[in-house]
Design a protein around this motif. Structure first.
Motif, PDB file in Angstrom:
ATOM      1  N   ARG A 114      12.216   6.283   1.942  1.00 50.62           N
ATOM      2  CA  ARG A 114      13.131   5.460   1.103  1.00 50.62           C
ATOM      3  C   ARG A 114      12.630   5.533  -0.601  1.00 50.62           C
ATOM      4  O   ARG A 114      13.248   5.779  -1.392  1.00 50.62           O
ATOM      5  CB  ARG A 114      13.158   3.952   1.553  1.00 50.62           C
ATOM      6  CG  ARG A 114      14.213   3.274   0.480  1.00 50.62           C
ATOM      7  CD  ARG A 114      14.277   1.844   0.821  1.00 50.62           C
ATOM      8  NE  ARG A 114      13.241   1.091   0.355  1.00 50.62           N
ATOM      9  CZ  ARG A 114      13.163   0.567  -0.879  1.00 50.62           C
ATOM     10  NH1 ARG A 114      14.130   0.858  -1.772  1.00 50.62           N
ATOM     11  NH2 ARG A 114      12.155   0.064  -1.274  1.00 50.62           N
ATOM     12  N   LEU A 115      11.503   5.337  -0.616  1.00 47.00           N
ATOM     13  CA  LEU A 115      10.749   5.553  -2.058  1.00 47.00           C
ATOM     14  C   LEU A 115      10.526   6.695  -2.578  1.00 47.00           C
ATOM     15  O   LEU A 115      10.622   6.934  -3.888  1.00 47.00           O
ATOM     16  CB  LEU A 115       9.155   4.610  -2.322  1.00 47.00           C
ATOM     17  CG  LEU A 115       9.579   3.199  -1.805  1.00 47.00           C
ATOM     18  CD1 LEU A 115       8.138   2.415  -1.681  1.00 47.00           C
ATOM     19  CD2 LEU A 115      10.248   2.354  -3.006  1.00 47.00           C
ATOM     20  N   ALA A 116      10.189   7.491  -1.595  1.00 47.63           N
ATOM     21  CA  ALA A 116       9.671   8.848  -2.024  1.00 47.63           C
ATOM     22  C   ALA A 116      10.658  10.086  -1.874  1.00 47.63           C
ATOM     23  O   ALA A 116      10.764  11.224  -2.565  1.00 47.63           O
ATOM     24  CB  ALA A 116       8.310   9.285  -1.688  1.00 47.63           C
TER      25      ALA A 116
ATOM     26  N   GLY B 169       1.714  -6.585  -7.751  1.00 44.44           N
ATOM     27  CA  GLY B 169       1.919  -5.156  -7.823  1.00 44.44           C
ATOM     28  C   GLY B 169       0.750  -4.299  -7.602  1.00 44.44           C
ATOM     29  O   GLY B 169      -0.148  -4.552  -6.754  1.00 44.44           O
ATOM     30  N   HIS B 170       0.759  -3.162  -8.149  1.00 48.57           N
ATOM     31  CA  HIS B 170      -0.401  -2.173  -8.058  1.00 48.57           C
ATOM     32  C   HIS B 170      -1.803  -2.745  -8.188  1.00 48.57           C
ATOM     33  O   HIS B 170      -3.010  -2.440  -7.754  1.00 48.57           O
ATOM     34  CB  HIS B 170      -0.223  -0.919  -8.392  1.00 48.57           C
ATOM     35  CG  HIS B 170       1.007  -0.123  -8.091  1.00 48.57           C
ATOM     36  ND1 HIS B 170       1.735  -0.491  -6.843  1.00 48.57           N
ATOM     37  CD2 HIS B 170       2.032   0.476  -8.978  1.00 48.57           C
ATOM     38  CE1 HIS B 170       2.763   0.545  -6.763  1.00 48.57           C
ATOM     39  NE2 HIS B 170       3.042   0.830  -7.975  1.00 48.57           N
ATOM     40  N   ALA B 171      -1.779  -3.643  -9.289  1.00 43.10           N
ATOM     41  CA  ALA B 171      -3.098  -4.318  -9.922  1.00 43.10           C
ATOM     42  C   ALA B 171      -3.734  -5.002  -8.739  1.00 43.10           C
ATOM     43  O   ALA B 171      -4.842  -5.213  -9.010  1.00 43.10           O
ATOM     44  CB  ALA B 171      -2.702  -5.002 -11.238  1.00 43.10           C
TER      45      ALA B 171
ATOM     46  N   THR C 280       0.611  -1.406  -0.077  1.00 41.45           N
ATOM     47  CA  THR C 280      -0.096   0.071   0.021  1.00 41.45           C
ATOM     48  C   THR C 280       0.825   1.113  -0.051  1.00 41.45           C
ATOM     49  O   THR C 280       0.550   2.244  -0.570  1.00 41.45           O
ATOM     50  CB  THR C 280      -0.902   0.003   1.208  1.00 41.45           C
ATOM     51  OG1 THR C 280      -0.180   0.169   2.605  1.00 41.45           O
ATOM     52  CG2 THR C 280      -1.728  -1.266   1.186  1.00 41.45           C
ATOM     53  N   VAL C 281       1.984   1.157   0.793  1.00 44.89           N
ATOM     54  CA  VAL C 281       2.969   2.360   0.832  1.00 44.89           C
ATOM     55  C   VAL C 281       3.627   2.541  -0.506  1.00 44.89           C
ATOM     56  O   VAL C 281       3.558   3.703  -1.060  1.00 44.89           O
ATOM     57  CB  VAL C 281       4.096   2.162   1.808  1.00 44.89           C
ATOM     58  CG1 VAL C 281       5.027   3.087   1.796  1.00 44.89           C
ATOM     59  CG2 VAL C 281       3.443   2.503   2.998  1.00 44.89           C
ATOM     60  N   ALA C 282       4.052   1.531  -1.264  1.00 43.70           N
ATOM     61  CA  ALA C 282       4.501   1.414  -2.379  1.00 43.70           C
ATOM     62  C   ALA C 282       3.542   2.036  -3.594  1.00 43.70           C
ATOM     63  O   ALA C 282       4.031   2.825  -4.681  1.00 43.70           O
ATOM     64  CB  ALA C 282       5.100   0.031  -3.098  1.00 43.70           C
TER      65      ALA C 282
END
Length: 325
Positions: A242-244, A196-198, A113-115
């Protein structure tokens, strides 16, 4: 949960005239949902009755999210005059129940969810209004408008506004993003056979605005409807950063927006009990007060915390309200 009178004609026009209609869910608004079932397919019927509800914002954000590659429900048919929308059905595997039952790994699911948020925040925001300071004040004020009178308190409402105004100045100036505003475990469906997001089916985003990227993290990690372990919250904040790479003041903004959101929710849930006859929302208040107390302990909330200390004694916190019925 009787289907709206216009539903049979709407479904016939949409090519679903032989479908069976079964109740699915209601929510805190006037919206209701039904499952529409045929032997080889099924869909979801949203009933968003005018003038109380307008499904157009939902439709617009759904199409925006789909265009970006995220899993919002496809819009199969719509009747705006009657507030009816036929949606893609994401099934029954809701994140909240799947995590609570141990059917999926909690940390891995929250990481997904964070990704998703980090990826959404890389895109230009949707064409929706800004999450203005005026709106943030209005929402925070729901606590003094509804909850304080419900617990027998007369408080310094002007001082409350001033304290929040001082604290809102500390929110860091980062690029604005699409803020879904109700991004939590009861509004995400886990879709079988996808990755993944899907895999994450998104729901209940019709109130989206353009605002700060920390807001939806707060919504997910300080979830009013389930206990999110503090270590999971900490891990996910590290993962998002880390991601953003959102900057050094991000955690200050997270605490400020957390306190603002939780104050708003306390007010809304009290209103749902008193005005709308929905006492079940009182059961969530102890959890939300717990999140709010944690946020108020952050140094960036000093003025708001001082207002709470001066106006709301400890024995009036914690969500002890009970419906007399």
């Amino acid at each position: 949960m009787i289907p709206p009178a216009a539903a049979p004609d709407f479904l016939t026009r949409a090519g679903w005239g032989n479908a069976r209609i079964e109740p699915l869910a209601g929510d805190a608004s006037f919206r209701r949902y039904f499952r529409v079932i045929e032997p080889s397919r099924r869909a979801v019927l949203m009933d968003a009755p005018p003038p109380h509800e307008d499904p157009r914002p939902f439709i617009g954000i759904a199409r925006h999210l789909c265009a970006l590659g995220f899993a919002a429900p496809a819009i199969l048919a719509e009747d705006l005059d009657h507030g009816l929308v036929l949606l893609e059905d994401f099934g029954d595997a809701r994140m909240r129940e799947m995590v609570d039952a141990g059917d999926v790994d909690e940390a891995a699911t929250y990481t997904a969810t964070v990704a998703l948020l980090a990826e959404l925040h890389r895109h230009p925001p949707a064409n929706v209004p800004p999450y203005s300071r005026k709106e943030m004040h209005r929402e925070a004020g729901l606590l003094t408008e509804w909850h304080c009178p419900a617990v027998g308190l007369t408080v310094d409402a002007d001082g409350y506004h001033v304290a929040w105004d001082t604290v809102f100045d500390r929110i860091d100036d980062v690029p604005s993003v699409t803020v879904l505003r109700d991004y939590h475990a009861e509004n995400i469906m886990l879709r079988d056979g996808l990755e993944g997001h899907a895999r994450l089916g998104l729901l209940d985003f019709q109130d989206a605005l353009v605002g700060h990227p920390a807001y939806d993290l707060v919504s997910m990690l300080q979830d009013a409807r389930r206990d999110v372990p503090e270590d999971i919250e900490t891990q996910m904040l590290v993962e998002y950063q880390r991601l953003a790479q959102p900057g050094t003041a991000f955690l200050d903004s997270y605490a400020i927006l957390g306190a603002q959101r939780n104050a708003k929710i306390i007010g809304i849930f009290t209103r749902l009990w008193q005005r709308d006859g929905k006492p079940r929302y009182l059961d969530f208040l102890p959890r939300v007060w717990g999140y709010l107390e944690r946020d108020l302990a952050h140094p960036a909330l000093a003025e708001v915390a001082a207002w709470f200390d001066a106006n709301i004694p400890a024995d009036k916190r914690g969500g002890y309200l009970k419906d007399p019925a």
